[in-house]
Design an enzyme around this catalytic site. Sequence first.
Site, short mmCIF file in Angstrom:
data_model
loop_
_atom_site.label_atom_id
_atom_site.label_comp_id
_atom_site.label_asym_id
_atom_site.label_seq_id
_atom_site.Cartn_x
_atom_site.Cartn_y
_atom_site.Cartn_z
CB SER B 130 25.39 -24.31 19.87
OG SER B 130 26.18 -24.57 18.73
CG HIS B 153 28.78 -20.91 17.46
ND1 HIS B 153 27.67 -20.40 16.84
CD2 HIS B 153 28.42 -22.13 17.90
CE1 HIS B 153 26.70 -21.29 16.88
NE2 HIS B 153 27.12 -22.36 17.52
#
Lengths: 79, 251
Positions: B130, B153
């Site tokens: 992330s 993501h």
Amino acid sequence: MILYTMMPYELVFPDEADSGMKQQQIVNYQGIPLLVELTDQQNVQVIRILSSDPQHFMDERVCPGAKISFGNLEGMSAI
Amino acid sequence: MDNELQKNESENQEGGEPQKEDKPSSALIEKIQQLGQTNVPQLSTDSKIHCLTIIGQIEGHLALPPQNKTTKYEHLIPQLVAIEQNPKIEGVLIILNTVGGDVEAGLAISEMLATLSKPTVSIVLGGGHSIGVPIAVSCNYSFIAETATMTIHPIRLTGLVIGVPATFEYLDKMQERVVNFVTKHSNISEETFKDLMFAKGNLTRDIGTNVIGIEAVKTGLIDEVGGLGQAMKKLNELMELHKEENKGLIQ
């Protein structure tokens, strides 16, 4: 605040508030910033070394778990 | 005089360390005789390369519950300022094993690293997920261990359905900041990065992609697969280059 993490929200913020954590403080011991936990009236125990100097991690006086007496600490500063 | 004595003492200590186990008590007595105390403040031999470890959650505006292992923004930023100012420090190694965290804190650390005038090299070990992605690519050169993974993501609000269009736009802008930073500081194209970000069927609970070691290099996100040895070698090379550049400037 927006968290961008692959950890599920429930793991980051668990429901039950766990208050079993001891009081932690950041101190400066001989120029090395340390995160310490109060163990008793006289001593603190090193949790983490916050320095970026890799040599500080080789110093056995401040390795995690080491106990330091209050008397040897220059300045106690709260988080 | 005093300084000299201390210097000698610290040199003796370092030189004598391997033998320390043989006769610890005599060394201690020697110290007491010489200085009248056992606890000699060591003159630390300043390391040319400093190392920052980014572990656990990256903590930003809100303190996370205590069971989270966190990398705190307020610890790292002053350290980076100190590294920039200290002429003895010539390079920085960033070691990442993070699950992500606060977007703004992560981007702040990334920007600080990207604008640091000294050579920086990052290694992703274990995971750099992330918000760890922009931090990994912010350095001059990035490495990923063969087994390390990076999850890319979309940014979202804890899985809740977004009801207000303004919220969606805010999140979209937030995401754009991350995407822009990553594409600017690595060789990945915006298209490829977004493809990875919105890929379906790769992650069990989410859309996105988990890139492992060599895949991160193939997509252009990370520069090279490697570990500590390669990273140190690269950092030393960059430090030499940096020195030469500075010399050129002075002349």
